[in-house]
Design a protein around this motif. Structure first.
Motif, PDB file in Angstrom:
ATOM      1  N   ARG A   1       0.854  -1.181   0.000  1.00 32.11           N
ATOM      2  CA  ARG A   1       0.000   0.000   0.000  1.00 32.11           C
ATOM      3  C   ARG A   1       0.896   1.238   0.000  1.00 32.11           C
ATOM      4  NH1 ARG A   1      -5.157  -1.355  -1.513  1.00 32.11           N
ATOM      5  NH2 ARG A   1      -5.309  -3.585  -0.997  1.00 32.11           N
ATOM      6  N   PRO A   2       1.282   1.712  -1.176  1.00 28.43           N
ATOM      7  CA  PRO A   2       2.167   2.878  -1.224  1.00 28.43           C
ATOM      8  C   PRO A   2       1.485   4.114  -0.660  1.00 28.43           C
ATOM      9  CG  PRO A   2       1.299   2.375  -3.405  1.00 28.43           C
ATOM     10  CD  PRO A   2       0.888   1.238  -2.519  1.00 28.43           C
ATOM     11  N   ALA A   3       2.291   4.974  -0.032  1.00 26.89           N
ATOM     12  CA  ALA A   3       1.753   6.203   0.553  1.00 26.89           C
ATOM     13  C   ALA A   3       1.730   7.345  -0.450  1.00 26.89           C
ATOM     14  CB  ALA A   3       2.585   6.600   1.773  1.00 26.89           C
ATOM     15  N   ALA A   4       2.478   7.224  -1.542  1.00 29.59           N
ATOM     16  CA  ALA A   4       2.589   8.326  -2.496  1.00 29.59           C
ATOM     17  C   ALA A   4       3.090   7.791  -3.826  1.00 29.59           C
ATOM     18  CB  ALA A   4       3.544   9.397  -1.956  1.00 29.59           C
ATOM     19  N   LEU A   5       3.059   8.665  -4.829  1.00 33.54           N
ATOM     20  CA  LEU A   5       3.607   8.297  -6.130  1.00 33.54           C
ATOM     21  C   LEU A   5       4.438   9.449  -6.672  1.00 33.54           C
ATOM     22  CD1 LEU A   5       1.995   9.796  -8.692  1.00 33.54           C
ATOM     23  CD2 LEU A   5       0.205   8.205  -8.029  1.00 33.54           C
ATOM     24  N   ASP A   6       5.232   9.125  -7.679  1.00 33.27           N
ATOM     25  CA  ASP A   6       6.026  10.127  -8.378  1.00 33.27           C
ATOM     26  C   ASP A   6       6.272   9.625  -9.787  1.00 33.27           C
ATOM     27  OD1 ASP A   6       8.778   8.683  -8.360  1.00 33.27           O
ATOM     28  OD2 ASP A   6       8.109   8.607  -6.280  1.00 33.27           O
ATOM     29  N   SER A   7       7.086  10.330 -10.527  1.00 37.35           N
ATOM     30  CA  SER A   7       7.199  10.080 -11.960  1.00 37.35           C
ATOM     31  C   SER A   7       8.624   9.770 -12.365  1.00 37.35           C
ATOM     32  CB  SER A   7       6.706  11.309 -12.722  1.00 37.35           C
ATOM     33  OG  SER A   7       6.887  11.166 -14.105  1.00 37.35           O
ATOM     34  N   HIS A   8       8.856   8.570 -12.883  1.00 30.23           N
ATOM     35  CA  HIS A   8      10.175   8.208 -13.410  1.00 30.23           C
ATOM     36  C   HIS A   8      10.502   9.078 -14.622  1.00 30.23           C
ATOM     37  CE1 HIS A   8      13.594   5.849 -14.603  1.00 30.23           C
ATOM     38  NE2 HIS A   8      13.039   5.565 -15.767  1.00 30.23           N
ATOM     39  N   SER A   9      11.703   9.630 -14.640  1.00 32.98           N
ATOM     40  CA  SER A   9      12.189  10.478 -15.734  1.00 32.98           C
ATOM     41  C   SER A   9      11.334  11.727 -15.955  1.00 32.98           C
ATOM     42  CB  SER A   9      12.276   9.676 -17.049  1.00 32.98           C
ATOM     43  OG  SER A   9      13.246   8.660 -16.940  1.00 32.98           O
ATOM     44  N   GLY A  10      10.530  12.079 -14.976  1.00 32.54           N
ATOM     45  CA  GLY A  10       9.739  13.307 -15.075  1.00 32.54           C
ATOM     46  C   GLY A  10       8.640  13.275 -16.105  1.00 32.54           C
ATOM     47  N   SER A  11       8.194  12.068 -16.498  1.00 27.89           N
ATOM     48  CA  SER A  11       7.224  11.964 -17.592  1.00 27.89           C
ATOM     49  C   SER A  11       5.917  12.710 -17.313  1.00 27.89           C
ATOM     50  CB  SER A  11       6.905  10.491 -17.867  1.00 27.89           C
ATOM     51  OG  SER A  11       8.055   9.786 -18.252  1.00 27.89           O
ATOM     52  N   LEU A  12       5.495  12.750 -16.055  1.00 28.17           N
ATOM     53  CA  LEU A  12       4.217  13.388 -15.724  1.00 28.17           C
ATOM     54  C   LEU A  12       4.333  14.901 -15.597  1.00 28.17           C
ATOM     55  CD1 LEU A  12       2.897  10.898 -13.006  1.00 28.17           C
ATOM     56  CD2 LEU A  12       2.141  11.094 -15.387  1.00 28.17           C
ATOM     57  N   TYR A  13       5.549  15.421 -15.633  1.00 31.10           N
ATOM     58  CA  TYR A  13       5.739  16.836 -15.342  1.00 31.10           C
ATOM     59  C   TYR A  13       5.845  17.716 -16.581  1.00 31.10           C
ATOM     60  CZ  TYR A  13       6.890  14.959 -10.749  1.00 31.10           C
ATOM     61  OH  TYR A  13       6.845  14.288  -9.554  1.00 31.10           O
ATOM     62  N   GLY A  14       6.381  17.176 -17.661  1.00 30.49           N
ATOM     63  CA  GLY A  14       6.684  18.061 -18.772  1.00 30.49           C
ATOM     64  C   GLY A  14       5.816  17.897 -20.003  1.00 30.49           C
ATOM     65  N   ALA A  15       5.553  16.658 -20.398  1.00 28.37           N
ATOM     66  CA  ALA A  15       4.872  16.428 -21.672  1.00 28.37           C
ATOM     67  C   ALA A  15       3.427  16.921 -21.641  1.00 28.37           C
ATOM     68  CB  ALA A  15       4.894  14.937 -22.011  1.00 28.37           C
ATOM     69  N   ARG A  16       3.015  17.515 -22.744  1.00 28.66           N
ATOM     70  CA  ARG A  16       1.626  17.930 -22.950  1.00 28.66           C
ATOM     71  C   ARG A  16       1.141  18.938 -21.912  1.00 28.66           C
ATOM     72  NH1 ARG A  16      -0.453  14.188 -26.656  1.00 28.66           N
ATOM     73  NH2 ARG A  16      -2.215  15.635 -26.829  1.00 28.66           N
ATOM     74  N   GLY A  17       2.050  19.799 -21.470  1.00 26.17           N
ATOM     75  CA  GLY A  17       1.647  20.870 -20.573  1.00 26.17           C
ATOM     76  C   GLY A  17       1.066  20.362 -19.270  1.00 26.17           C
ATOM     77  N   PRO A  18       0.019  21.013 -18.771  1.00 25.67           N
ATOM     78  CA  PRO A  18      -0.520  20.657 -17.458  1.00 25.67           C
ATOM     79  C   PRO A  18      -1.448  19.447 -17.466  1.00 25.67           C
ATOM     80  CG  PRO A  18      -1.731  22.520 -18.349  1.00 25.67           C
ATOM     81  CD  PRO A  18      -0.624  22.223 -19.338  1.00 25.67           C
ATOM     82  N   ALA A  19      -1.771  18.891 -18.627  1.00 26.31           N
ATOM     83  CA  ALA A  19      -2.803  17.847 -18.698  1.00 26.31           C
ATOM     84  C   ALA A  19      -2.420  16.612 -17.887  1.00 26.31           C
ATOM     85  CB  ALA A  19      -3.066  17.462 -20.150  1.00 26.31           C
ATOM     86  N   LEU A  20      -1.181  16.136 -18.026  1.00 24.58           N
ATOM     87  CA  LEU A  20      -0.772  14.936 -17.299  1.00 24.58           C
ATOM     88  C   LEU A  20      -0.647  15.214 -15.813  1.00 24.58           C
ATOM     89  CD1 LEU A  20       1.835  13.201 -19.627  1.00 24.58           C
ATOM     90  CD2 LEU A  20      -0.667  13.057 -19.613  1.00 24.58           C
ATOM     91  N   MET A  21      -0.166  16.386 -15.454  1.00 22.74           N
ATOM     92  CA  MET A  21      -0.061  16.746 -14.045  1.00 22.74           C
ATOM     93  C   MET A  21      -1.433  16.749 -13.389  1.00 22.74           C
ATOM     94  SD  MET A  21       1.790  17.588 -11.456  1.00 22.74           S
ATOM     95  CE  MET A  21       3.370  18.101 -12.107  1.00 22.74           C
TER      96      MET A  21
END
Length: 279
Positions: free
Chosen positions: A123-143
């Motif tokens: 049961r993970p307490a949090a998540l993050d993004s390998h290689s920053g994939s959720l942060y940069g591509a396609r502007g704010p949509a993935l974030m």
């Protein structure tokens, strides 16, 4: 208030040697958290080692691209064509990922990766993004997709409330506005965030020495704000580091050395920084 720090070793599951190093560091109290790449080849080995050592569940390291140095990785979800190339593997080129990805397919794959962890009893307490994939591509949509997913599953998210010092100097204009909007969105959803992030942000190819990496991290620790922040490292032993290119393997060796460096421990004590397992 006090200054607290989560020391996170990313990339559990990458390979057996990295798994062994991370679990040893956690068992020795030198690392307080780790993140799991569920699609990587040694993910199951990483889970077994964490269980055997009686360590807390890793966070979910959402992985949406392949690594050039390894055989291509494949998604856990079915029918996510924007994330894959012609043979069904994740794109290894971040530019191809950025040009094709859709939020719907990212949501489907995040759900599958979290489900894999749940089936393993984690049961993970949090998540993050390998290689920053959720942060940069396609502007704010993935974030936005990632933050809503985090809120729905009561997960924290790796997005600092305060921009790291180097980014605060470099980021201006639209990038800064997007960052501020994401932090505000997280607050509106009640998603837990670290106060700020610490790390050696220079690419491995630009690191001239271990002393450069150590000085960068120790300086940031001296300016750590009140609250719970996160130090991000990717420690790897020589066998694992040798597989990486462009100085990244050497950087991971340096980060492993940093965690065992008495100067690092002295700085934490002198600055009154308490190590904690989560933010």
């Amino acid at each position: 208030m006090t200054r607290q720090l989560v020391v996170t070793a990313d990339d559990l599951g990458l390979d057996v040697e990295t798994n062994e190093a991370i679990v040893d560091l956690m068992s020795d109290g030198l690392v307080t958290a780790t993140t799991l790449m569920t699609v990587a080849p040694a993910a199951a080995d990483g889970v077994e080692r964490v269980r055997a050592a009686g360590l807390p569940a890793p966070r979910l390291h959402v992985t949406l691209t392949s690594a050039r140095e390894f055989r291509p990785w494949r998604p856990l979800a079915a029918d996510v064509p924007s994330l894959t190339d012609g043979d069904g593997s994740f794109h290894a080129d971040p530019r191809l990922f950025a040009s094709a990805v859709t939020p719907e397919h990212v949501l489907r794959e995040m759900t599958a990766q979290l489900g894999w962890m749940h089936r393993e009893g984690l049961r993970p307490a949090a998540l993050d993004s390998h290689s920053g994939s959720l942060y940069g591509a396609r502007g704010p949509a993935l974030m936005s997709t990632a933050l809503r997913f985090s809120a729905e599953h009561d997960l924290g998210f790796r997005l600092p409330r305060r921009m790291p010092r180097i980014a605060d100097v470099l980021w201006r204009g639209r990038a800064r506005r997007r960052y501020d909007e994401a932090v505000a969105h997280a607050a509106s959803l009640g998603v837990r965030l670290p106060e700020t992030m610490v790390g050696c942000w220079a690419p491995g190819r630009l690191l001239a020495s271990y002393a450069q990496l150590r000085a960068s991290v120790l300086t940031q620790l001296r300016f750590l704000p009140e609250g719970v922040s996160e130090l991000i490292v990717h420690p790897a032993p020589a066998a694992a580091a040798a597989r990486l290119h462009g100085g990244e393997g050497r950087k991971r060796l340096f980060e492993l050395r940093l965690l065992r460096d008495p100067a690092f421990r002295r700085t934490l004590r002198r600055e009154g920084i308490q190590l904690v397992p989560a933010w």
